[in-house]
Design an enzyme around this catalytic site. Structure first.
Site, PDB file in Angstrom:
ATOM      1  N   GLY A 171       0.838  -1.206   0.000  1.00  0.00           N
ATOM      2  CA  GLY A 171       0.000   0.000   0.000  1.00  0.00           C
ATOM      3  C   GLY A 171       0.864   1.243   0.000  1.00  0.00           C
ATOM      4  N   ASN A 172       0.275   2.384   0.318  1.00  0.00           N
ATOM      5  CA  ASN A 172       1.065   3.618   0.416  1.00  0.00           C
ATOM      6  C   ASN A 172       0.409   4.555   1.435  1.00  0.00           C
ATOM      7  OD1 ASN A 172      -0.850   5.474  -1.031  1.00  0.00           O
ATOM      8  ND2 ASN A 172      -0.481   3.973  -2.669  1.00  0.00           N
ATOM      9  N   HIS A 173       1.063   5.700   1.667  1.00  0.00           N
ATOM     10  CA  HIS A 173       0.633   6.589   2.771  1.00  0.00           C
ATOM     11  C   HIS A 173      -0.487   7.557   2.397  1.00  0.00           C
ATOM     12  CE1 HIS A 173       3.618   5.240   5.542  1.00  0.00           C
ATOM     13  NE2 HIS A 173       4.607   5.496   4.706  1.00  0.00           N
ATOM     14  N   ALA A 204      -4.108   7.408  -5.148  1.00  0.00           N
ATOM     15  CA  ALA A 204      -2.713   6.988  -5.278  1.00  0.00           C
ATOM     16  C   ALA A 204      -2.743   5.476  -5.516  1.00  0.00           C
ATOM     17  CB  ALA A 204      -1.949   7.328  -4.017  1.00  0.00           C
TER      18      ALA A 204
END
Ligand code: C5P
Length: 398
Positions: A207-209, A275
């Site tokens: 995943g990402n922030h 994102a």
């Protein structure tokens, strides 16, 4: 604001005295004003003053003590174009956030069909308390607009943030609210937001922030202006409820693509903030992967480019906006993306600017316009950035 029906809720803080001036200003604007007061607010300003200035009876109790008549909070909630609560004390804020309805004002809030704007006012430590912050966040997630408290001298003698916004500021917010309200009526907007999670096994993912805040703020701003929104969001803490919002929660890029494919042709505007993970594991393990060797390889495969798909399937009457987050040659890469994905505009944020981008509450953007001009904006909080983006889109629709 001529003829606008404003229901003004007054709660029990010292700033209630300023409401006399606020009512004068509203009446000068030819608005119709009715007031509900909490019993505690009557200690700070007299109902007689409020009634005289608003030129209407004041509502305080569920029933009139003298004639026994019942005040119908449901009818009251149906009446206004806007329900403004000022000042909003920490106590009443907590009640609104958690659904208490122990007085006429809080009961009317739960029944109100119109949009609600609140102007909190309290001592600086109460305003800075995490509970107050969370309660304001809850209201915001329910679609309530907040007029933040201002810095200055407080009744306690302390100086800090907690003063009720000046009556002139409150009137300006109302005016802008009524002016902007109609810009996007009849427009259906598809927004993607948040990160995507790509499963490795049942308990792990890539995943990402991304916090999703930018997309949710844009959705909020457009809902304020009458748009109908389909918001396809990856996993995020953000929440939003609104009668004109269809919030579709997804996990992975494939799920996000599927929702976009189902909805894009029915929308006139697309704003793709998500994102999306660029790669996903070739396959997800059915069982939790056990720790064994010293090193471990996950084979990845490219995810679909959702925005590019929307660009390829864009009709002449559709306006498509993408985002670009770049660390080098930002303008050039963003311009290439705009062409490759067949976008009308692209919002560029560079990680070179401190305070811009992922997981933060502020952002600094540049918009590449349909004519390939660069519009630069200073660092702002994401709510203001959302408003800039929405105004830009409105100005650039045919
Ligand atoms: O190519 P890049 O990922 O930098 O492009 C960013 C833009 O494309 C964003 O608007 C993002 O939401 C969108 N995007 C997408 N699907 C992907 C990758 C990016 O919709 N797989």
């Amino acid at each position: 604001m001529k003829g606008k029906r404003i229901l003004l809720g007054i709660t029990g803080g010292i700033a209630a005295y300023k409401i006399a001036f606020l009512i004068r200003l509203l009446k000068k604007e030819e608005a119709e004003v009715r007031c509900i007061m909490t019993p505690a607010s009557c200690d700070f300003i007299s109902p007689l003053t409020i009634s005289t200035l608003s030129e209407n009876p004041v509502y305080i109790d569920f029933w009139n003590q003298t004639n026994g008549e019942w005040t119908n909070h449901v009818d009251l909630g149906m009446w206004p174009d806007i329900f403004l609560i000022a000042p909003l004390t920490a106590n009443s804020l907590a009640k609104l956030a958690h659904g208490y309805c122990d007085n006429l004002l809080t009961a009317t809030y739960l029944s109100a069909k119109c949009e609600v704007i609140v102007a909190p006012a309290m001592d600086l430590d109460m305003y800075a308390h995490p509970t107050t912050f969370l309660n304001l966040e809850i209201l915001q997630s329910h679609g309530v607009k907040i007029i933040p408290a201002e810095e200055g001298e407080l009744a306690s003698g302390l100086v800090g943030k907690g003063r009720l916004a000046e009556p002139e500021t409150i009137v300006d917010v109302l005016k802008t609210h009524f002016q902007k309200k109609n810009d996007f009526i009849g427009k259906k907007v598809l927004i993607t937001a948040g990160p995507t999670y790509e499963h490795i096994d049942p308990v792990r993912f890539i995943g990402n922030h991304s916090s999703g805040k930018m997309g949710f703020d844009i959705a909020r701003c457009l809902l304020d202006q009458g748009a109908e929104i389909i918001l396809v969001s990856g996993p995020t803490k953000e929440t939003l409820h609104h009668p004109k919002l269809n919030l579709i929660k997804v996990i992975s890029a494939d799920e996000m693509l599927e929702s976009v494919q189902q909805n894009w042709s029915n929308c006139t505007i697309g704003i793709f903030c998500a994102a999306v993970a660029d790669y996903k594991p070739v396959m997800m393990s059915e069982q939790k992967i056990k720790k064994s060797d010293e090193s471990f390889m996950i084979e990845l495969v490219k995810n679909p480019d959702i925005l590019e798909w929307a660009g390829q399937h864009k009709a002449n009457n559709q306006f498509l906006v993408g985002f670009a987050l770049e660390t080098q040659n930002a303008r050039q890469y963003a311009m290439n993306k705009k062409v490759k994905k067949n976008l009308d505009a692209i919002i560029l944020n560079t990680l070179e600017d401190e305070g811009a981008g992922f997981g933060l509450t502020t952002n600094k953007i540049e918009i590449i316009t349909p004519n390939n001009l660069f519009l630069s904006f200073p660092m702002k909080n994401k709510t203001e950035v959302a408003s800039d983006i929405v105004s830009f889109i409105f100005e650039n629709l045919d």
